[in-house]
Design an enzyme around this catalytic site. Sequence first.
Site, PDB file in Angstrom:
ATOM      1  N   TYR A   1      21.135  -5.569  -3.290  1.00  0.00           N
ATOM      2  CA  TYR A   1      20.562  -5.097  -3.095  1.00  0.00           C
ATOM      3  C   TYR A   1      19.506  -5.070  -2.871  1.00  0.00           C
ATOM      4  O   TYR A   1      18.292  -4.424  -3.046  1.00  0.00           O
ATOM      5  CB  TYR A   1      21.298  -3.486  -3.439  1.00  0.00           C
ATOM      6  CG  TYR A   1      22.032  -3.467  -3.352  1.00  0.00           C
ATOM      7  CD1 TYR A   1      22.916  -3.027  -1.971  1.00  0.00           C
ATOM      8  CD2 TYR A   1      23.577  -3.605  -4.518  1.00  0.00           C
ATOM      9  CE1 TYR A   1      24.122  -2.390  -1.031  1.00  0.00           C
ATOM     10  CE2 TYR A   1      25.188  -3.129  -3.674  1.00  0.00           C
ATOM     11  CZ  TYR A   1      25.554  -2.315  -2.145  1.00  0.00           C
ATOM     12  OH  TYR A   1      26.600  -3.151  -2.034  1.00  0.00           O
TER      13      TYR A   1
ATOM     14  N   CYS B   1       0.886  -0.769  -0.143  1.00  0.00           N
ATOM     15  CA  CYS B   1      -0.289   0.137  -0.289  1.00  0.00           C
ATOM     16  C   CYS B   1       1.098   1.489  -0.087  1.00  0.00           C
ATOM     17  O   CYS B   1       1.076   2.391   0.981  1.00  0.00           O
ATOM     18  CB  CYS B   1      -1.324  -0.142   1.467  1.00  0.00           C
ATOM     19  SG  CYS B   1      -2.414  -1.237   1.241  1.00  0.00           S
TER      20      CYS B   1
HETATM   21  C1  LIG Z   1      28.560  -0.674   0.117  1.00  0.00           C
HETATM   22  C2  LIG Z   1      30.068  -0.913   0.137  1.00  0.00           C
HETATM   23  C3  LIG Z   1      30.684  -1.544  -0.819  1.00  0.00           C
HETATM   24  C4  LIG Z   1      30.432  -2.108  -1.629  1.00  0.00           C
HETATM   25  O1  LIG Z   1      29.735  -1.419  -2.550  1.00  0.00           O
HETATM   26  P1  LIG Z   1      29.144  -2.050  -4.391  1.00  0.00           P
HETATM   27  O2  LIG Z   1      28.738  -0.970  -4.744  1.00  0.00           O
HETATM   28  O3  LIG Z   1      27.826  -2.860  -4.129  1.00  0.00           O
HETATM   29  O4  LIG Z   1      30.675  -2.707  -4.974  1.00  0.00           O
HETATM   30  C5  LIG Z   1      32.191  -1.484  -0.459  1.00  0.00           C
HETATM   31  N1  LIG Z   1      32.862  -0.097   0.428  1.00  0.00           N
HETATM   32  C6  LIG Z   1      32.602   0.285   1.464  1.00  0.00           C
HETATM   33  C7  LIG Z   1      33.257   0.276   2.343  1.00  0.00           C
HETATM   34  C8  LIG Z   1      31.290   0.152   1.597  1.00  0.00           C
HETATM   35  O5  LIG Z   1      29.713   0.541   1.999  1.00  0.00           O
END
Ligand SMILES: *Cc1c(COP(=O)(O)O)cnc(C)c1O
Length: 432
Positions: free
Chosen positions: A388, A360
């Site tokens: 994600y 919703c």
């Molecule tokens: C989220 C994150 C990643 C990975 O990012 P991607 O875009 O999924 O490769 C690497 N290092 C840190 C510190 C993050 O917060």
Amino acid sequence: MSPSPMTSAPRALPGHPHLARRDTDLWLEGVRLDDLARAHGTPLFVYSKAAMLSALGAYQRGFAGRQATIHYAMKANSSLAILQLFARAGCGFDIVSGGELERVLAAGGQAAKVIFSGVGKTRAEMRRALEAGIGCFNVESESELEVLSEVALACGQIAPVSIRVNPNVDAKTHPYISTGLKGNKFGVAHERTLQTYQRAASLPGLKVVGIDCHIGSQITDGAPYLDAMDRVLELVQAIEAQGIRLQHLDFGGGLGIDYNGDQPPAADALWAQLLARLDARGFGDRHLMVEPGRSLVGNAGVCLTEVLYLKPGEQRNFCIVDAAMNDLPRPAMYQAFHGIEPLQQGASRTTRYDVVGPVCESGDWLGRDRDLAVQPGDRLAVLSAGAYCMSMSSNYNTRGRAAEVLVDGDQAHLIRQRDSVADQLRNERLVG
Ligand SMILES: *Cc1c(COP(=O)(O)O)cnc(C)c1O
């Protein structure tokens, strides 16, 4: 599941080499996706082991002959069997919470290959990580340094630290997933880096071991990485001139994937370029670390969903499916695009739909203006759903989180059961 006779050669979907149409049906590796949807119900996440290992292989090739470790940024997809797969393939992990550390350990990963990122580590998380013997804390502020030193001394330990620097480069991605620009919460400002390293070196509970940066996510261009590397190497020189030696250089994650015709560089090609730059500047012999998340798992996964209703309208037609923003939050959060493909091509008439879920909220859509030939009861695959999605999913609207299957050749392993209602109510109490 037994392969059915084929009359035409399988056609791989662009950007998804392990996903192919054979005749009318969509297959992931050697498994027909509609069979999985029937067996396990929908919504259902399905991942290809081969796709993950091949994405990892591009990084491994890129670093062949180097001292380098790949730390899978597990917030992209932290399901235990996925972590187990990467641990067995030799990866370390980049974690952002104490809960993620427990997942690594439960999946058979080694604490020594864990690095702990994030701007808000609690004392309890620090204590637990020290006790487990993690490889490095990626520290994001001076106050965090002070607290970590205190906690380490109280535990009778010295904490290995790297400082996350903010190189102030524009990763040219969505503002919510850009992290390397001035004015966002991540890392230590470029101009404060030297001071922060001096402070770290002076604190009795810390040992400085490295430097790290992470400039954003879904980056589809190599240039911001080259810029960030230049900025970081300038800092390394300045820091080492103060007598603080850095054993490792960590360039973070962020490499994008093909969601909708995007053309990010391949990991091996990007790293060939970056390593040439590193060698030219005399840092090629350092221990290198990277923290890829999305690029290892994003295009290895799909989310299967069933069409519940078609609702024609004056302005828009809606295709209402049984997956929603609680399963696939990226469109609602970032207006992100996910490809949507029928599991079986049928004879229905093609119509333009907004594909929406049952939640919703008007933000509960999975795709807009999609031309689909479907009818109620047909099933669809939402593509690029390996990163994600499940890890960001929720129980909003008291919807159980989806089940997950890992495909390996013609084998399919259920790696997570669908949440039951009992699972969702377990921790709640009535009053009195
Ligand atoms: C989220 C994150 C990643 C990975 O990012 P991607 O875009 O999924 O490769 C690497 N290092 C840190 C510190 C993050 O917060």
